[in-house]
Design a protein around this motif. Structure first.
Motif, mmCIF file in Angstrom:
data_model
loop_
_atom_site.group_PDB
_atom_site.id
_atom_site.type_symbol
_atom_site.label_atom_id
_atom_site.label_comp_id
_atom_site.label_asym_id
_atom_site.label_seq_id
_atom_site.Cartn_x
_atom_site.Cartn_y
_atom_site.Cartn_z
ATOM 1 N N LEU A 1 65.176 36.690 71.554
ATOM 2 C CA LEU A 1 64.947 35.380 70.958
ATOM 3 C C LEU A 1 63.498 34.982 71.204
ATOM 4 O O LEU A 1 62.982 35.134 72.313
ATOM 5 N N LEU A 2 62.857 34.467 70.161
ATOM 6 C CA LEU A 2 61.463 34.055 70.252
ATOM 7 C C LEU A 2 61.371 32.538 70.192
ATOM 8 O O LEU A 2 61.978 31.905 69.329
ATOM 9 N N GLU A 3 60.619 31.986 71.114
ATOM 10 C CA GLU A 3 60.374 30.538 71.138
ATOM 11 C C GLU A 3 58.885 30.336 71.384
ATOM 12 O O GLU A 3 58.332 30.862 72.345
ATOM 13 N N ILE A 4 58.238 29.604 70.508
ATOM 14 C CA ILE A 4 56.804 29.402 70.642
ATOM 15 C C ILE A 4 56.523 28.341 71.700
ATOM 16 O O ILE A 4 57.258 27.357 71.829
ATOM 17 N N THR A 5 55.485 28.567 72.488
ATOM 18 C CA THR A 5 55.125 27.598 73.516
ATOM 19 C C THR A 5 54.484 26.370 72.876
ATOM 20 O O THR A 5 54.096 26.390 71.702
ATOM 21 N N LEU A 6 54.354 25.314 73.669
ATOM 22 C CA LEU A 6 53.764 24.084 73.147
ATOM 23 C C LEU A 6 52.312 24.310 72.736
ATOM 24 O O LEU A 6 51.871 23.838 71.680
ATOM 25 N N ASP A 7 51.572 25.047 73.559
ATOM 26 C CA ASP A 7 50.176 25.345 73.216
ATOM 27 C C ASP A 7 50.098 26.190 71.949
ATOM 28 O O ASP A 7 49.228 25.977 71.097
ATOM 29 N N GLY A 8 51.012 27.154 71.826
ATOM 30 C CA GLY A 8 51.025 27.991 70.634
ATOM 31 C C GLY A 8 51.378 27.206 69.388
ATOM 32 O O GLY A 8 50.833 27.445 68.305
ATOM 33 N N LEU A 9 52.290 26.236 69.539
ATOM 34 C CA LEU A 9 52.675 25.398 68.400
ATOM 35 C C LEU A 9 51.513 24.521 67.957
ATOM 36 O O LEU A 9 51.264 24.351 66.757
ATOM 37 N N GLU A 10 50.791 23.971 68.920
ATOM 38 C CA GLU A 10 49.627 23.148 68.586
ATOM 39 C C GLU A 10 48.544 23.981 67.904
ATOM 40 O O GLU A 10 47.921 23.538 66.935
ATOM 41 N N GLU A 11 48.340 25.190 68.402
ATOM 42 C CA GLU A 11 47.339 26.076 67.797
ATOM 43 C C GLU A 11 47.735 26.445 66.368
ATOM 44 O O GLU A 11 46.891 26.472 65.464
ATOM 45 N N ALA A 12 49.035 26.718 66.155
ATOM 46 C CA ALA A 12 49.503 27.062 64.809
ATOM 47 C C ALA A 12 49.371 25.874 63.864
ATOM 48 O O ALA A 12 48.991 26.032 62.699
ATOM 49 N N ALA A 13 49.689 24.668 64.352
ATOM 50 C CA ALA A 13 49.581 23.467 63.517
ATOM 51 C C ALA A 13 48.139 23.217 63.103
ATOM 52 O O ALA A 13 47.858 22.843 61.961
ATOM 53 N N GLU A 14 47.216 23.448 64.031
ATOM 54 C CA GLU A 14 45.801 23.245 63.718
ATOM 55 C C GLU A 14 45.293 24.335 62.783
ATOM 56 O O GLU A 14 44.548 24.064 61.839
ATOM 57 N N SER A 15 45.731 25.574 63.026
ATOM 58 C CA SER A 15 45.300 26.690 62.183
ATOM 59 C C SER A 15 45.830 26.561 60.762
ATOM 60 O O SER A 15 45.141 26.894 59.793
ATOM 61 N N ALA A 16 47.066 26.059 60.631
ATOM 62 C CA ALA A 16 47.683 25.925 59.309
ATOM 63 C C ALA A 16 47.306 24.625 58.612
ATOM 64 O O ALA A 16 47.755 24.368 57.498
ATOM 65 N N SER A 17 46.494 23.794 59.276
ATOM 66 C CA SER A 17 46.094 22.492 58.717
ATOM 67 C C SER A 17 47.309 21.644 58.363
ATOM 68 O O SER A 17 47.414 21.085 57.262
ATOM 69 N N LEU A 18 48.240 21.566 59.301
ATOM 70 C CA LEU A 18 49.431 20.745 59.104
ATOM 71 C C LEU A 18 49.018 19.303 58.863
ATOM 72 O O LEU A 18 48.175 18.757 59.575
ATOM 73 N N ARG A 19 49.606 18.686 57.852
ATOM 74 C CA ARG A 19 49.247 17.316 57.490
ATOM 75 C C ARG A 19 50.161 16.336 58.208
ATOM 76 O O ARG A 19 51.382 16.415 58.106
ATOM 77 N N LYS A 20 49.560 15.404 58.952
ATOM 78 C CA LYS A 20 50.314 14.405 59.693
ATOM 79 C C LYS A 20 49.609 13.058 59.609
ATOM 80 O O LYS A 20 48.410 12.976 59.363
ATOM 81 N N ARG A 21 50.391 11.998 59.852
ATOM 82 C CA ARG A 21 49.826 10.655 59.844
ATOM 83 C C ARG A 21 49.360 10.311 61.255
ATOM 84 O O ARG A 21 50.130 10.366 62.208
ATOM 85 N N ASN A 22 48.082 9.953 61.388
ATOM 86 C CA ASN A 22 47.539 9.667 62.708
ATOM 87 C C ASN A 22 47.801 8.218 63.105
ATOM 88 O O ASN A 22 48.492 7.469 62.399
ATOM 89 N N SER A 23 47.241 7.806 64.253
ATOM 90 C CA SER A 23 47.501 6.466 64.781
ATOM 91 C C SER A 23 46.948 5.362 63.890
ATOM 92 O O SER A 23 47.388 4.220 63.967
ATOM 93 N N ARG A 24 45.981 5.687 63.031
ATOM 94 C CA ARG A 24 45.408 4.693 62.118
ATOM 95 C C ARG A 24 46.152 4.635 60.793
ATOM 96 O O ARG A 24 45.774 3.883 59.901
ATOM 97 N N GLY A 25 47.193 5.458 60.659
ATOM 98 C CA GLY A 25 48.000 5.437 59.445
ATOM 99 C C GLY A 25 47.498 6.334 58.341
ATOM 100 O O GLY A 25 48.066 6.349 57.251
ATOM 101 N N ALA A 26 46.442 7.095 58.608
ATOM 102 C CA ALA A 26 45.877 7.981 57.589
ATOM 103 C C ALA A 26 46.482 9.376 57.723
ATOM 104 O O ALA A 26 46.681 9.873 58.831
ATOM 105 N N VAL A 27 46.782 9.996 56.584
ATOM 106 C CA VAL A 27 47.298 11.363 56.583
ATOM 107 C C VAL A 27 46.113 12.315 56.700
ATOM 108 O O VAL A 27 45.195 12.290 55.877
ATOM 109 N N THR A 28 46.128 13.142 57.721
ATOM 110 C CA THR A 28 45.006 14.028 57.983
ATOM 111 C C THR A 28 45.500 15.351 58.539
ATOM 112 O O THR A 28 46.651 15.473 58.962
ATOM 113 N N SER A 29 44.639 16.351 58.518
ATOM 114 C CA SER A 29 44.993 17.644 59.093
ATOM 115 C C SER A 29 45.136 17.509 60.605
ATOM 116 O O SER A 29 44.370 16.786 61.253
ATOM 117 N N TYR A 30 46.113 18.206 61.151
ATOM 118 C CA TYR A 30 46.406 18.090 62.575
ATOM 119 C C TYR A 30 45.254 18.630 63.413
ATOM 120 O O TYR A 30 44.788 19.747 63.211
#
Length: 244
Positions: A78-107
């Motif tokens: 079974l494979l489970e990605i670590t928290l650091d690996g998940l953050e790196e993947a989200a940044e590498s894939a340019s995951l779109r999320k809403r930040n604290s100012r309410g703007a949708v931006t790349s993670y």
């Protein structure tokens, strides 16, 4: 693992599913809770030597994956990605999320960590599976000579593509989280068989956009059929012949 439930048992089915996800879509939702990490099952064929299997496991662990082997010599893990690996993947894939100012931006890890929010607080199970797919399909051999012991692993292919090319993958599929699945199913009863908006949102978080759109369309279709059925019934009763 044999007692666990997976989305798809056939490796070709999930392979086609992952191949269709060439680009991570614009995902913009705040799940709002810490949850159990998503898991992916990887079953390799017995034709792969024990030495090569150990090297595959070692490569995955070096690339931010927690690998749990079911039993010695089984080639199942079974494979489970670590928290650091998940953050790196989200940044590498340019995951779109809403930040604290309410703007949708790349993670960006640095920006979102300012608010003290974990990446798993902001992603759904389906989003994490997409990021796991992104991370797995971007594992390349170490450029330093002699660092990788897997023979014939090309520099231009990922670890998963390499294992598929040498026909070493027997099964490769994401695992079900039965608690999440049961929560979705518990909202559908014989008294309330039509999914609500909340249920459709849960389907989207767990199964993805395509399944959510399917159930949203069915809900819309059935709701309008009720009005048409009522109109048809009234018309039928008004035109039915009377008995004397």
């Amino acid at each position: 693992m044999s007692e666990r439930h997976g989305f798809k048992r056939n490796v070709d089915d999930w392979w086609r599913w992952t191949e269709a996800l060439q680009d991570v879509p614009e995902l913009d939702c705040l799940v709002g809770k810490e949850r159990k990490p998503a898991e992916v099952a990887l079953v390799l064929k017995s034709s792969l030597s024990e030495e090569d299997f150990s090297e595959v496991v070692e490569v995955l662990r070096r690339k931010s994956f927690k690998v749990t082997e079911e039993e010695a010599g089984s080639r199942r893990c079974l494979l489970e990605i670590t928290l650091d690996g998940l953050e790196e993947a989200a940044e590498s894939a340019s995951l779109r999320k809403r930040n604290s100012r309410g703007a949708v931006t790349s993670y960006k890890t640095a920006e979102f960590k300012v608010n003290g929010l974990s990446i798993r607080y902001m992603t759904s199970p389906q989003e994490e599976l997409i990021l796991i797919r992104h991370a797995l399909f971007n594992i390349r051999p170490d450029p330093q000579p002699g660092s990788e012991k897997l023979k014939d692993w090309r520099e231009d292919e990922s670890l998963i593509h390499f294992l598929r090319r040498i026909d070493a993958i027997e099964a490769f599929f994401p695992m079900h989280d039965l608690n999440e699945a049961n929560q979705i199913m518990s909202t559908l009863t014989w008294k309330n068989p039509i999914p609500t908006f909340s249920t459709i949102c849960k389907v989207q978080d767990y199964f993805g956009d395509y399944d959510a759109v399917y159930y949203a369309f069915l809900t819309f279709y059935v709701n309008w059929l009720v009005f048409l059925a009522c109109g048809g019934l009234c018309s039928s009763l008004s035109t039915s012949p009377t008995t004397t």
